[in-house]
Design a protein around this motif. Structure first.
Motif, mmCIF file in Angstrom:
data_model
loop_
_atom_site.group_PDB
_atom_site.id
_atom_site.type_symbol
_atom_site.label_atom_id
_atom_site.label_comp_id
_atom_site.label_asym_id
_atom_site.label_seq_id
_atom_site.Cartn_x
_atom_site.Cartn_y
_atom_site.Cartn_z
ATOM 1 N N GLY A 201 -6.214 25.374 -9.295
ATOM 2 C CA GLY A 201 -5.303 24.215 -9.865
ATOM 3 C C GLY A 201 -4.508 24.072 -8.672
ATOM 4 O O GLY A 201 -3.225 24.122 -8.690
ATOM 5 N N LYS A 202 -4.777 24.070 -6.902
ATOM 6 C CA LYS A 202 -3.630 24.260 -6.445
ATOM 7 C C LYS A 202 -3.893 22.791 -5.614
ATOM 8 O O LYS A 202 -3.895 22.422 -4.239
ATOM 9 N N GLN A 203 -4.841 21.566 -6.054
ATOM 10 C CA GLN A 203 -5.039 20.672 -5.778
ATOM 11 C C GLN A 203 -4.606 19.550 -5.064
ATOM 12 O O GLN A 203 -3.785 18.623 -4.678
ATOM 13 N N GLY A 204 -2.855 19.894 -5.844
ATOM 14 C CA GLY A 204 -1.981 19.427 -5.436
ATOM 15 C C GLY A 204 -0.984 19.922 -4.752
ATOM 16 O O GLY A 204 0.675 19.567 -4.578
ATOM 17 N N SER A 205 -0.623 21.363 -4.266
ATOM 18 C CA SER A 205 0.250 21.596 -3.804
ATOM 19 C C SER A 205 0.314 21.706 -2.250
ATOM 20 O O SER A 205 -1.053 21.334 -1.886
ATOM 21 N N LYS A 206 1.898 21.901 -1.532
ATOM 22 C CA LYS A 206 0.694 21.604 -0.028
ATOM 23 C C LYS A 206 1.920 22.510 1.108
ATOM 24 O O LYS A 206 2.960 23.539 0.683
ATOM 25 N N LEU A 207 1.471 23.556 1.474
ATOM 26 C CA LEU A 207 1.522 24.765 1.576
ATOM 27 C C LEU A 207 3.199 24.499 2.716
ATOM 28 O O LEU A 207 3.433 25.359 2.481
ATOM 29 N N SER A 208 3.560 23.053 2.951
ATOM 30 C CA SER A 208 4.517 23.084 3.936
ATOM 31 C C SER A 208 5.651 23.215 2.530
ATOM 32 O O SER A 208 6.644 23.479 3.395
ATOM 33 N N GLU A 209 5.222 22.863 1.608
ATOM 34 C CA GLU A 209 6.000 23.517 0.721
ATOM 35 C C GLU A 209 6.227 24.760 0.389
ATOM 36 O O GLU A 209 7.584 24.739 -1.049
ATOM 37 N N ILE A 210 5.759 25.962 0.668
ATOM 38 C CA ILE A 210 5.618 27.504 -0.403
ATOM 39 C C ILE A 210 7.043 27.685 0.548
ATOM 40 O O ILE A 210 7.405 28.037 1.977
ATOM 41 N N PRO A 211 8.145 28.224 -0.278
ATOM 42 C CA PRO A 211 9.648 28.780 0.359
ATOM 43 C C PRO A 211 9.363 29.800 0.859
ATOM 44 O O PRO A 211 8.478 30.891 0.463
ATOM 45 N N GLY A 212 9.328 29.817 2.141
ATOM 46 C CA GLY A 212 10.012 30.978 2.646
ATOM 47 C C GLY A 212 8.114 31.146 3.902
ATOM 48 O O GLY A 212 8.604 32.223 4.984
ATOM 49 N N PHE A 213 7.589 29.935 3.985
ATOM 50 C CA PHE A 213 6.592 30.138 4.419
ATOM 51 C C PHE A 213 6.725 30.088 5.929
ATOM 52 O O PHE A 213 5.930 31.299 6.889
ATOM 53 N N GLY A 214 7.608 29.023 6.223
ATOM 54 C CA GLY A 214 7.801 28.912 7.904
ATOM 55 C C GLY A 214 8.641 30.411 8.565
ATOM 56 O O GLY A 214 7.522 30.627 9.833
ATOM 57 N N ASP A 215 9.296 31.565 7.802
ATOM 58 C CA ASP A 215 9.669 32.278 8.946
ATOM 59 C C ASP A 215 8.876 33.072 8.642
ATOM 60 O O ASP A 215 9.096 34.354 9.192
ATOM 61 N N ALA A 216 8.709 33.091 6.716
ATOM 62 C CA ALA A 216 7.502 34.599 7.312
ATOM 63 C C ALA A 216 6.329 34.326 8.573
ATOM 64 O O ALA A 216 6.164 35.392 9.375
ATOM 65 N N VAL A 217 5.872 33.136 8.814
ATOM 66 C CA VAL A 217 5.073 32.794 9.313
ATOM 67 C C VAL A 217 5.521 33.195 11.244
ATOM 68 O O VAL A 217 5.264 34.442 11.948
ATOM 69 N N ALA A 218 6.467 33.003 11.234
ATOM 70 C CA ALA A 218 7.383 33.331 12.238
ATOM 71 C C ALA A 218 7.892 34.227 12.927
ATOM 72 O O ALA A 218 7.324 35.101 14.037
ATOM 73 N N ASP A 219 8.200 35.092 12.066
ATOM 74 C CA ASP A 219 8.171 36.975 12.189
ATOM 75 C C ASP A 219 7.072 37.431 11.943
ATOM 76 O O ASP A 219 7.344 38.396 13.369
ATOM 77 N N ALA A 220 6.036 36.958 11.970
ATOM 78 C CA ALA A 220 4.737 37.810 12.180
ATOM 79 C C ALA A 220 3.889 37.505 13.280
ATOM 80 O O ALA A 220 3.111 38.058 13.526
#
Ligand code: NAD
Length: 271
Positions: A201-220
């Motif tokens: 059910g994720k065909q309309g989702s966008k990775l860039s809109e996952i809350p906090g994703f950018g910070d999680a990647v930057a921290d990792a």
């Protein structure tokens, strides 16, 4: 003049994210023209609007042998040759872990959808493009991921699909030598609208809109930031370039902020 002077490339998933950054950069490096295989008519329109007759766009699904063959034929008709295939279209599984699946049927559906797009799609593109690339003594480049080497960049379906991409690159490099070089680029977390499978059910989702994703990647990651699509594009140029990578095949360039050395050393005490 540029590193790709007069070259012709075919890029799958060319209308957004990393694929679009590669199209822009290849043209800036002097490419003669770009074939594009994209999923939707709107994606095709936006490419034509930005690049005019410097792109030859085919609308189709990378899971279709006919769509891949058509994209190669269209590129050859438009520009007369093919130097580089960039297999790039993909979906991500949004970290779906085993415990999140409703039942075994959903596991099977997700596996098939993710592997069909991420692995079969690359194999079909390679099959369709190989004759023209043998003729031009060109190369293939496939977009992998940090998930091609390490756990934690997705759920089991995505991580296994990107690991499979490593095998695909090695086997194709082996089979197609000495005529065609076959390499990969492995981005880490990147700001794109990467979508998920219908089976989740994720065909309309966008990775860039996952809350906090950018910070999680930057921290990792050791380099401490999430990449933009254009941060990876130079690696594709390097691998495509006959003058700069003539001795490089079966190589995968990691462009992931340093997953290999994740974790930070203890800070040195200050006096
Ligand atoms: P994106 O969604 O912008 O690009 C993916 C493209 O693939 C889209 O244009 C989409 O329409 C196309 N596509 C998907 N399924 C298709 C199908 N069945 N037929 C035809 N086209 C299809 O996202 P992106 O992040 O630029 O993804 C490009 C590649 O980068 C993918 O292989 C992805 O796995 C990989 N990647 C992305 C990240 C990230 O964090 N964004 C990290 C590592 C690897």
């Amino acid at each position: 003049m540029g590193w790709l002077n007069d070259d012709v490339a075919l890029v799958t998933g060319a209308n957004s994210g990393i694929g679009l950054a590669v199209v822009r950069r290849f043209l800036a490096e002097g490419a003669k023209g770009i074939g594009a295989l994209v999923r939707s008519a709107s994606g095709a329109d936006s490419l034509r609007k930005e690049f005019g007759d410097r792109v030859a766009v085919t609308v189709g699904d990378v899971r279709s042998p006919e769509a891949n063959a058509e994209a190669v034929a269209h590129t050859l008709n438009a520009f007369g040759k093919l130097d580089t295939l960039v297999g790039n279209a993909g979906v991500w599984d949004y970290f779906a872990p085993l415990r999140k699946f409703a039942d075994g049927q959903q596991v099977a559906n997700t596996f098939r959808e993710v592997f069909d797009i991420n692995v079969l799609g690359y194999l079909l593109a390679a099959y369709a493009a190989a004759p023209a690339l043998r003729e031009s003594r060109g190369s293939m480049i496939f977009t992998l991921s940090n998930a091609a080497f390490y756990a934690g960049g997705g759920g089991p379906a995505y991580v296994a699909s990107k690991h499979a991409g490593v095998g695909l690159i090695k086997q194709l490099a082996y089979e197609l030598a000495p005529d065609v070089r076959v390499n990969g680029v492995a981005p880490g977390g990147t700001v794109t609208p990467l979508k998920g499978p219908e089976s989740l059910g994720k065909q309309g989702s966008k990775l860039s809109e996952i809350p906090g994703f950018g910070d999680a990647v930057a921290d990792a990651v050791p380099l401490g930031f999430i990449a933009q699509p254009e941060d990876h594009a130079g690696h594709y140029v390097l691998l495509a370039s006959r003058t700069n990578s003539p001795a490089t095949t079966a190589a995968i360039l990691q462009s992931d902020g340093g997953w290999e050395v994740r974790g930070r050393p203890a800070r040195r005490p200050r006096n």
